[in-house]
Design an enzyme around this catalytic site. Structure first.
Site, PDB file in Angstrom:
ATOM      1  N   ASP A 423       1.055  -1.132   0.151  1.00 47.83           N
ATOM      2  CA  ASP A 423      -0.309  -0.184   0.125  1.00 47.83           C
ATOM      3  C   ASP A 423       0.620   1.494  -0.045  1.00 47.83           C
ATOM      4  OD1 ASP A 423      -2.003   2.435   0.741  1.00 47.83           O
ATOM      5  OD2 ASP A 423      -3.406   0.666   1.336  1.00 47.83           O
ATOM      6  N   ASP A 495      -9.694   0.518  -3.860  1.00 49.67           N
ATOM      7  CA  ASP A 495     -10.647   1.259  -3.826  1.00 49.67           C
ATOM      8  C   ASP A 495     -11.249   2.451  -4.756  1.00 49.67           C
ATOM      9  OD1 ASP A 495      -8.585   2.938  -4.765  1.00 49.67           O
ATOM     10  OD2 ASP A 495      -8.744   4.969  -2.590  1.00 49.67           O
ATOM     11  N   ASN A 496     -10.558   1.760  -5.579  1.00 45.27           N
ATOM     12  CA  ASN A 496     -10.798   1.970  -7.465  1.00 45.27           C
ATOM     13  C   ASN A 496     -10.755   0.837  -8.730  1.00 45.27           C
ATOM     14  OD1 ASN A 496      -8.297   2.631  -9.045  1.00 45.27           O
ATOM     15  ND2 ASN A 496      -7.258   2.409  -6.874  1.00 45.27           N
ATOM     16  N   CYS A 551     -19.475  22.047 -21.806  1.00 45.09           N
ATOM     17  CA  CYS A 551     -20.422  23.174 -21.584  1.00 45.09           C
ATOM     18  C   CYS A 551     -21.173  23.178 -20.034  1.00 45.09           C
ATOM     19  CB  CYS A 551     -20.817  23.479 -22.980  1.00 45.09           C
ATOM     20  SG  CYS A 551     -20.028  23.697 -24.348  1.00 45.09           S
TER      21      CYS A 551
END
Length: 903
Positions: A423, A495-496, A551
């Site tokens: 980690d 975590d992703n 936009c």
């Protein structure tokens, strides 16, 4: 009823992620609760850990018993040195260290009525049926929330009694749904049509309120009305025929309704099988049997004064973790989420070894820390566990729970066994609320190192190595072919999605099983990937459909998420996207400040600010540009009465007509922007700032604001397609914004490089001293004021802009427990896919689904020059003895069969 007066402030730094799940009001209600947890074996200490981390007022742990060898299989706060000592007393110090805001005490005497009447919530574990009935009646009659939790081997039981009139204020914990209004008809019923940029998200019977409607203003002041859904973007309400004609605008928002629940006392609920909650639909009959089996076991113990023998019809003590730990007391204290009504049974009997997997096993206790587990799985399996080599990626919340479980079951704790954990993150204060292996003195230290140290203290026999590497293509020199081929399996605590997909690909490449789990607030999911047997995690799903058009962000925001993304994106995210600019800019010998003006990028050579006054002046001028000049320019191009080519109002639906702001030094939000922007600007140049608003107001009195006149030559894009077309015609970086992005200092005397500038602006959402969130919140709320969008407070803004994942310790513990159940099956080598489970859980609404995982997909590819007939290839089989040959064949097929190669 709770007395909300005299309640202290919530420590948002500590409870940050949990607050996004429960909210401030629920947390305050929990902060008034005193909880008794009886029984400090494995299940009791697990519940105590999560309750203490959640932030109640006080917790008392009760146990008369003394530590035995079997306790060490599941009680992570007990050590061998505690053998023969009281379990509650030995656990007290570690439990107290979990949360400085919660008073924790131990009671070593027996349970009695006087003790129970001191608490708002009572939890019984490892208790007799007689005690459950007796104390259940007492608690029911005195309005005390009563919970019974028990585990026996691979089976778990849970019971809840929250009284005869328990009010649930929020049934699902989700943010109230809302939508922008496109039109409202006059009629009976009136039909509301929402804008088509997103589904309204309502269901039949939902009550809603209206606001900001122009024309049919009567709806803005009526009480919440019940709706009937007509489609994804429309619903009907009551009679609107007498109301004014709808003109434009408006927001419809869900109004959550409380509900009242009635609970039966345990003695009555025992006889009501309709109160059984099913979680694995292949086991409905078994769970009804478990309801009777637990009662029969209590009768046996009462008669024989002992549990049945090992490997008899009922397994012995608790060994599997988290069989039912994922249901906690949160609903009882907070009145948030739908509580269990009223029984839940769980079993994982498919984990048991098959007859041909037992080998020469003994199930007898031999006075080791694994005695409880050996009683279920046998000594041969225990030895196999200890020889395992596992790779854990991630030492955060799920990683901490997994490491705790690994230590307790003895994974990698024998000769030849090994756990490698990596980690790259360091411990932050916001981690302490759910990453329970860390303490305040560990802040700033590597997560993997501290977690590994804590695991060694739990079980000194564990062989564990800590790394601080990111797992990606750059680390394949460390985690390459030799590393993966030496593993028995991998656990993902990430975590992703991108990291999960990468790790999944590596496991497929090297044919290693992978345990995967994730959480989102009260929701969690687990997946086990077994080579040749189950489907893999798979490629990342495209999120482009959910992306907010540029936009919309730039000129037509209509939700607070839009204004927050602008603030976050402009100040921070563009920095890394333009990290290749220094080479181009190094030819300048002075300060280079890179701005973006609407469509075209331009470089401005500016003299560095000489003092703090220059920084304040710059911030004030920037305020004028963003919140006055640009809005005036937008309204010059598209006036408030502008109509489209079809004759419809331009400013309608999701397009909110903005208005320019006038700077007011007495307006808090206006000054917050100037303070944050000036301090950030000063940090770039090493100029010390201040937060003294009075002194900044004096400086502002002398600031000259350049005049501004809107130009007819300016083109403002209405759609992203227009923007892309202009970009193709030569406009540079048309989609960016006109805020300060970064500066590069090339002066050798300052010794400051481009990378240093990036460090200055590294996004840090949890540091309240660096002005990052101050700037984002102020910038977002000012832009929201431009467009009449309701502002967001700092807490809400931090969650949205920082993309914080809400989290609670309870859900994390559930995921880790479920993953370890699959670990048992993988290590045992189960070959039948029906033995494995994929889990989907939402604790907020008592949604539990455990299902059989899917099989891997098969593909058919034809290529006659290589093979005369079509052939079928199962991609998960592309390894083993024929790995090199298959890789070579796939290489030849790459051009014609790229889909096969990629998959």
């Amino acid at each position: 009823k709770y007395n909300m007066e005299n309640i202290g402030e919530i420590d948002e730094g500590f409870y940050s992620r949990q607050l996004y799940v429960l909210g401030h009001e629920a947390m305050q209600r929990m902060g008034t609760a005193s909880v008794l947890i009886a029984g400090m074996r494995g299940l009791g200490v697990e519940i105590a850990k999560n309750v203490i981390l959640s932030g109640v007022k006080s917790v008392t742990v009760q146990d008369e018993g003394r530590t035995e060898w079997t306790d060490l299989s599941s009680q992570f706060f007990l050590r061998e040195s505690h053998l023969g000592q009281n379990r509650a007393t030995c656990s007290l110090q570690q439990l107290s260290a979990l949360n400085p805001h919660v008073r924790v005490s131990a009671h070593t005497g027996p349970l009695d009525e006087d003790l129970l009447l001191q608490f708002e919530v009572v939890v019984l574990t490892d208790s007799s049926l007689g005690d459950q009935k007796r104390f259940g009646e007492l608690c029911h009659s005195h309005g005390i929330k009563f919970i019974v939790a028990d585990t026996k081997g691979l089976c778990g039981q849970l019971f809840c009694d929250f009284g005869e009139a328990f009010e649930v204020l929020d049934q699902n914990g989700e943010m109230p749904a809302s939508a922008m209004i496109q039109n409202i008809s006059k009629g009976n019923p009136g039909v509301v049509v929402c804008t088509d940029d997103q589904k309204h998200g309502f269901s039949d019977g939902t009550k809603v309120s209206f606001s900001e409607i122009q024309g049919m203003t009567e709806l803005n002041s009526i009480d919440p009305v019940e709706i009937t859904v007509r489609g994804l973007h429309s619903f009907s309400i009551g009679d609107t025929s007498a109301f004014s004609k709808y003109e434009r605008g408006g927001v419809v928002t869900e109004v959550k309704q409380p509900c009242m629940l009635n609970f039966k006392p345990l003695s009555e609920a025992l006889l009501n099988h309709e109160l059984l909650k099913m979680n694995d639909f292949g086991k409905i009959i078994r769970h009804k049997t478990l309801h009777l089996a637990f009662q029969a076991l209590h009768s046996f113990v009462k008669k024989e004064q002992r549990l049945p023998g090992v490997r008899s019809q009922v397994s012995e003590e608790l060994t599997v973790f988290c069989s039912v730990r994922y249901i906690m007391f949160l609903q009882a204290c907070s009145r948030k989420f739908m509580p269990l009504q009223q029984w839940l049974y769980f079993d994982a009997l498919e984990c048991l070894p098959q007859d041909d997997q037992l080998g020469e096993s003994s199930f007898s206790a031999v006075c080791t820390r694994y005695d409880g587990q050996i009683a279920v799985f046998g000594s041969a399996f225990q030895e196999k566990l200890e020889r395992q080599k596992y790779f854990l990626v991630g030492a955060g919340a799920i990683g901490c729970e997994l490491l705790k479980n690994f230590a307790l079951i003895g994974l990698g704790a024998g000769e030849g066994g090994q756990i490698t954990v990596t980690d790259m993150d360091f411990i932050e204060r916001s981690n302490l609320n759910r990453q329970f292996l860390f303490r305040s003195q560990d802040i700033g230290k590597p997560k993997s190192e501290i977690a590994a140290k804590a695991v060694r203290e739990m079980n000194p026999q564990v062989n564990i190595t800590a790394h601080q590497n990111r797992l990606d293509a750059d680390s394949e020199g460390v985690y390459g072919y030799d590393f993966f081929t030496g593993l028995d399996g991998v656990a993902a605590a990430l975590d992703n999605v991108e990291a999960r997909v990468y790790l999944d690909g590596r496991c497929i490449q090297h044919q290693k099983p992978m345990l995967e789990g994730g959480t989102l607030g009260s929701k969690c999911h687990t997946l086990v990937v077994v080579p040749h047997l189950t489907e893999s995690y798979g490629p990342a799903k495209s999120s482009s459909n959910n992306a907010i058009p540029l936009c919309t962000l730039k000129n037509f925001p209509h939700r607070i998420e839009h204004t927050l993304q602008v603030g976050y994106r402009v100040l921070f995210r563009s920095l890394t996207r333009h990290s290749s600019k220094p080479t181009k800019l190094m030819k300048w010998s002075k300060l280079i400040i890179l701005f973006y003006k609407q469509e075209n990028m331009w470089l401005a050579v500016r003299q560095r600010p000489a003092n703090w006054e220059d920084c304040v002046s710059w911030a004030r001028c920037k305020w004028e540009t963003l919140y006055n000049n640009e809005i005036r320019q937008l309204l010059h191009c598209f006036p408030a009465d502008q109509v489209t080519s079809t004759g419809l109002p331009f400013w309608s639906g999701s397009k909110r007509c903005p208005h320019p702001l006038t700077f007011d030094p007495n307006n808090t939000t206006h000054m917050e922007y100037v303070v944050a922007a000036a301090n950030l600007y000063g940090q770039i140049y090493g100029i010390k700032g201040t937060t003294d608003v009075a002194s900044i107001r004096k400086i502002l009195e002398k600031v000259h604001i350049p005049s501004f006149t809107p130009k007819s030559s300016v083109k403002i894009h209405v759609t992203d397609e227009e923007m892309q077309e202009d970009k193709k015609r030569g406009s540079d970086d048309a989609g960016e914004f006109n805020l300060l992005l970064f500066c590069v200092v090339t002066s050798p005397t300052l010794k400051m490089s481009f990378s240093h500038c990036l460090c200055v602006f590294a996004p840090e959402k949890d540091d309240d001293t660096n002005f990052h969130m101050d700037y984002i919140v102020a910038a977002s709320n000012l832009r929201a004021e431009n467009y009449d969008i309701p502002a967001a407070d700092r807490h809400q803004s931090k969650r949205i802009a920082g993309r914080i994942i809400p989290a609670i310790a309870t859900t994390t513990a559930a995921v880790a427990g479920l993953m370890c159940l699959e670990l048992y099956k993988v290590v045992l080598g189960h070959k039948n896919i029906s033995s494995y489970r994929t889990a989907y859980i939402n604790l907020a609404v008592q949604y539990f689904v455990l299902s059989q995982p899917s099989r891997p997909q098969q593909f058919q590819v034809s290529y006659s020059s290589i093979h005369p007939q079509p052939f079928s290839v199962r991609l998960s089989d592309c390894v083993g003895d024929f790995r090199d040959e298959i890789y070579e064949a796939v290489s030849h097929l790459q051009d014609l069969s790229k889909a096969l190669y990629t998959a």
